[in-house]
Scaffold this motif. Structure first.
Motif, mmCIF file in Angstrom:
data_model
loop_
_atom_site.group_PDB
_atom_site.id
_atom_site.type_symbol
_atom_site.label_atom_id
_atom_site.label_comp_id
_atom_site.label_asym_id
_atom_site.label_seq_id
_atom_site.Cartn_x
_atom_site.Cartn_y
_atom_site.Cartn_z
ATOM 1 N N THR A 74 12.183 1.651 6.588
ATOM 2 C CA THR A 74 12.375 2.411 5.352
ATOM 3 C C THR A 74 12.657 3.857 5.719
ATOM 4 O O THR A 74 11.936 4.449 6.527
ATOM 5 C CB THR A 74 11.134 2.324 4.460
ATOM 6 O OG1 THR A 74 10.932 0.958 4.063
ATOM 7 C CG2 THR A 74 11.284 3.180 3.214
ATOM 8 N N ILE A 75 13.695 4.423 5.137
ATOM 9 C CA ILE A 75 14.048 5.822 5.407
ATOM 10 C C ILE A 75 13.709 6.648 4.172
ATOM 11 O O ILE A 75 14.132 6.337 3.062
ATOM 12 C CB ILE A 75 15.531 5.959 5.785
ATOM 13 C CG1 ILE A 75 15.780 5.263 7.138
ATOM 14 C CG2 ILE A 75 15.938 7.431 5.863
ATOM 15 C CD1 ILE A 75 17.191 5.361 7.643
ATOM 16 N N TYR A 76 12.932 7.704 4.416
ATOM 17 C CA TYR A 76 12.439 8.536 3.318
ATOM 18 C C TYR A 76 13.253 9.814 3.192
ATOM 19 O O TYR A 76 13.459 10.529 4.169
ATOM 20 C CB TYR A 76 10.968 8.892 3.550
ATOM 21 C CG TYR A 76 10.046 7.708 3.467
ATOM 22 C CD1 TYR A 76 9.463 7.321 2.263
ATOM 23 C CD2 TYR A 76 9.762 6.947 4.597
ATOM 24 C CE1 TYR A 76 8.624 6.219 2.185
ATOM 25 C CE2 TYR A 76 8.923 5.839 4.528
ATOM 26 C CZ TYR A 76 8.359 5.482 3.321
ATOM 27 O OH TYR A 76 7.533 4.387 3.247
ATOM 28 N N LEU A 77 13.720 10.073 1.992
ATOM 29 C CA LEU A 77 14.315 11.350 1.636
ATOM 30 C C LEU A 77 13.390 12.029 0.642
ATOM 31 O O LEU A 77 12.484 11.391 0.093
ATOM 32 C CB LEU A 77 15.709 11.162 1.031
ATOM 33 C CG LEU A 77 16.799 10.671 2.009
ATOM 34 C CD1 LEU A 77 16.883 9.151 1.965
ATOM 35 C CD2 LEU A 77 18.156 11.276 1.668
ATOM 36 N N PRO A 78 13.589 13.310 0.393
ATOM 37 C CA PRO A 78 12.674 13.987 -0.529
ATOM 38 C C PRO A 78 12.664 13.412 -1.937
ATOM 39 O O PRO A 78 11.645 13.481 -2.624
ATOM 40 C CB PRO A 78 13.193 15.431 -0.530
ATOM 41 C CG PRO A 78 13.840 15.587 0.801
ATOM 42 C CD PRO A 78 14.486 14.260 1.070
ATOM 43 N N HIS A 138 12.868 -3.615 2.934
ATOM 44 C CA HIS A 138 12.893 -4.902 2.231
ATOM 45 C C HIS A 138 13.213 -4.682 0.746
ATOM 46 O O HIS A 138 12.967 -3.604 0.210
ATOM 47 C CB HIS A 138 11.530 -5.594 2.344
ATOM 48 C CG HIS A 138 11.143 -5.944 3.740
ATOM 49 N ND1 HIS A 138 10.332 -5.141 4.514
ATOM 50 C CD2 HIS A 138 11.461 -7.008 4.521
ATOM 51 C CE1 HIS A 138 10.162 -5.699 5.700
ATOM 52 N NE2 HIS A 138 10.835 -6.825 5.730
ATOM 53 N N PRO A 139 13.719 -5.699 0.085
ATOM 54 C CA PRO A 139 13.963 -5.566 -1.360
ATOM 55 C C PRO A 139 12.650 -5.364 -2.107
ATOM 56 O O PRO A 139 11.595 -5.832 -1.679
ATOM 57 C CB PRO A 139 14.628 -6.892 -1.740
ATOM 58 C CG PRO A 139 14.246 -7.841 -0.662
ATOM 59 C CD PRO A 139 14.112 -7.035 0.588
ATOM 60 N N PRO A 193 4.405 -3.554 8.391
ATOM 61 C CA PRO A 193 5.562 -4.458 8.417
ATOM 62 C C PRO A 193 6.467 -4.365 7.196
ATOM 63 O O PRO A 193 7.629 -4.768 7.265
ATOM 64 C CB PRO A 193 4.918 -5.844 8.511
ATOM 65 C CG PRO A 193 3.572 -5.677 7.866
ATOM 66 C CD PRO A 193 3.136 -4.295 8.261
ATOM 67 N N LEU A 194 5.962 -3.857 6.080
ATOM 68 C CA LEU A 194 6.825 -3.694 4.908
ATOM 69 C C LEU A 194 7.811 -2.553 5.101
ATOM 70 O O LEU A 194 8.858 -2.521 4.452
ATOM 71 C CB LEU A 194 5.979 -3.418 3.659
ATOM 72 C CG LEU A 194 5.138 -4.589 3.137
ATOM 73 C CD1 LEU A 194 4.257 -4.128 1.984
ATOM 74 C CD2 LEU A 194 6.026 -5.749 2.701
ATOM 75 N N ARG A 195 7.483 -1.628 6.018
ATOM 76 C CA ARG A 195 8.290 -0.421 6.169
ATOM 77 C C ARG A 195 8.922 -0.267 7.548
ATOM 78 O O ARG A 195 9.738 0.632 7.743
ATOM 79 C CB ARG A 195 7.425 0.807 5.875
ATOM 80 C CG ARG A 195 6.991 0.917 4.424
ATOM 81 C CD ARG A 195 5.935 1.978 4.237
ATOM 82 N NE ARG A 195 4.625 1.518 4.685
ATOM 83 C CZ ARG A 195 3.589 2.318 4.866
ATOM 84 N NH1 ARG A 195 3.718 3.609 4.674
ATOM 85 N NH2 ARG A 195 2.419 1.827 5.253
ATOM 86 N N ASP A 229 7.031 -4.218 13.505
ATOM 87 C CA ASP A 229 5.671 -4.674 13.218
ATOM 88 C C ASP A 229 5.625 -6.159 12.891
ATOM 89 O O ASP A 229 4.639 -6.845 13.200
ATOM 90 C CB ASP A 229 5.086 -3.889 12.046
ATOM 91 C CG ASP A 229 5.006 -2.394 12.316
ATOM 92 O OD1 ASP A 229 6.021 -1.822 12.766
ATOM 93 O OD2 ASP A 229 3.938 -1.803 12.082
ATOM 94 N N ARG A 230 6.669 -6.678 12.261
ATOM 95 C CA ARG A 230 6.699 -8.095 11.894
ATOM 96 C C ARG A 230 6.576 -8.977 13.135
ATOM 97 O O ARG A 230 5.835 -9.967 13.148
ATOM 98 C CB ARG A 230 7.993 -8.416 11.139
ATOM 99 C CG ARG A 230 8.278 -9.901 10.983
ATOM 100 C CD ARG A 230 9.191 -10.209 9.805
ATOM 101 N NE ARG A 230 10.405 -9.460 9.773
ATOM 102 C CZ ARG A 230 11.619 -9.962 10.057
ATOM 103 N NH1 ARG A 230 11.738 -11.215 10.450
ATOM 104 N NH2 ARG A 230 12.701 -9.223 9.943
#
Length: 478
Positions: A118-122, A129-130, A356-358, A362-363
């Protein structure tokens, strides 16, 4: 530990009255090719996987797990239950069972390998994942029965892990907490035993980290606001102690995972070399620039740990200390223990298994650990994937870093846009053939400047450009 660090208090990027900073974030997403929406074939696979998920036979829904996350979070990877046991402690840490939903080799698996994390922007996040999976079916939401990998770890009275086991079970969180609420309850004495033990175990683990020579970074959040004058302003919000205690449970689990992998001689470690002396020297000059005393004989980890999280200049230093932690990567192995096993910030072998969700890796790490812990063979699809994961994670880490730097540059341009032509006191913290890097004394800004000077010099720099759209800030030595 993998939280978004820039929090905007401005209009959404897609709003009719979006400002230049908000538009810059939207343009950056397009420029970086970040696809927020999920492809139809991957979604088509996810929907029946969600509807037909098989729960493990082992039932631990009677264990009162609870989650602690930022306010508003829906992708809840972890839930915990803490208690005293046998003169020490018992930590049960449930991690979302993403492999229960993602079939190896399918469209959903392929899309997650493409995204990596998961890539975080401000303003928004681009998910691994969906949402029907990460924020619903697989998320450890309160009151919902979920499949999970449960880590059962026994720390001693001193906080050292004595034993660990991981198994699959169905779990049910009973409470969804946030850091502010946890901190308030602990501070006012209303916290139950579980939260009191979180503090107790967390502080023991922080002490052990210091003894090992670790230097885990409590990253502050940068908050950007838009004033009544139309100008942007930047402040830092320190992590609460509760966030650090929570992070220590994750670190404890990651260290236990590394031990399992090394014992079985199969897995994938998160490794990082110790900082180069040049990076430490530069960071020392940044401390000097901000007027923060750093004794010459003090280890950088002890220095970072002792910074005042309520002091804006100290928070700026913590934010810039990321320059010390470069070269991190993933080391897969199968059949022999690798030569390099240490993650220098943790000062111990360590593996990513708690998000693992992000985070894709990790999965696979979770499946390795559960199989080895239960005396089973690691599945072939995991062994085949291990050598491919470093390149996938390296690529997506680079993209996440580029996004983070571009967002930070855009924010710095925004807060300086109305000050072009002004002169600022600064210290030179680095030099190269293109000029110098300076740390402003009065603002938490590090930037390039044209001209020549010596590392450590106190200088005056003139702001010549601050362009939000191109994320550009330019200074020259005055």
């Amino acid at each position: 530990m993998d939280l978004r660090h820039i929090i905007p208090h401005v209009h959404p990027a897609d709003g009719a009255d979006a400002g230049p900073l908000e538009r810059a974030f939207a343009a950056l997403r397009e420029q970086m090719g970040l696809e927020h929406d999920y492809p139809e074939d991957a979604l088509a696979e996810a929907k029946p996987a969600v509807a037909d998920v098989q729960l493990p036979d082992r039932d631990e829904t009677a264990v009162p797990f609870f989650t602690i996350d930022p306010v508003g979070s829906m992708d809840l990877d972890q839930a915990m239950f803490l208690e005293r046991a046998d003169g020490g402690y018992r930590v049960r840490y449930a991690i979302a069972d993403v492999p229960a939903y993602v079939a190896p080799g399918g469209p959903l698996d392929a899309e997650t390998r493409k995204r990596g994390q998961t890539i975080y922007l401000p303003d928004i996040r681009v998910p691994l994942h969906p949402k029907i999976l990460s924020e619903a079916a697989a998320s450890l939401l309160a009151g919902e029965v979920r499949p999970a990998f449960v880590w059962d770890i026994a720390p001693s009275a001193a906080g050292e892990a004595v034993s660990s086991e991981v198994y699959r079970a169905q779990v049910k969180s009973v409470a969804r907490l946030d850091y502010e609420t946890v901190q308030q309850q602990i501070d006012d004495g209303s916290a139950g035993e579980g939260l009191q033990l979180l503090k107790e175990i967390g502080e023991l683990r922080i002490g052990l980290e210091a003894k090992r020579g670790g230097a885990n970074l409590p990253m502050p959040e940068q908050e950007v606001t838009k004033g009544d004058d139309g100008n942007y302003h930047l402040t830092f919000r320190p992590q609460l102690p509760a966030e650090e205690w929570n992070a220590q449970i994750s670190l404890l689990t990651g260290m236990a995972a590394a031990e399992l992998m090394l014992h079985a001689k199969v897995g994938i470690l998160r490794t990082m070399p110790v900082p180069e002396q040049r990076s430490i020297d530069r960071f020392r000059r940044q401390a000097k620039a901000l007027g923060v005393e750093w004794p010459a004989d003090q280890h950088y980890g002890d220095f970072i740990r002792g910074l005042d999280r309520s002091n804006p200049k100290h928070l700026a230093l913590i934010h810039d200390a990321t320059s010390l932690f470069r070269g991190a990567g993933y080391t897969p192995f199968d059949g022999a223990v690798p030569d390099d096993t240490i993650q220098s910030a943790v000062a111990a072998p360590y593996a990513h298994v708690t998000a693992p969700l992000r985070r894709l890796v990790d999965r696979f790490g979770l499946v390795v650990c559960e199989a080895t812990s239960q005396g089973q063979d690691v599945p072939g699809w995991v062994r085949e994937a291990l050598p491919t994961l470093p390149d996938i994670m390296r690529s997506t880490d680079q993209k996440a870093s580029q996004v983070d730097h571009a967002c930070t540059d855009a924010v710095e341009a925004a807060i300086l846009a109305h000050r072009v032509g002004e002169t600022f006191p600064a210290y030179v913290v680095d030099t190269d053939e293109k000029g110098v890097t300076v740390q402003l004394v009065d603002l938490a800004v590090t930037a390039k400047a044209a001209g020549q000077a010596t590392e450590g010099d106190q200088v005056q720099v003139k702001l010549t450009e601050a362009d939000i759209a191109t994320h550009t800030v330019k200074f020259e030595l005055a």
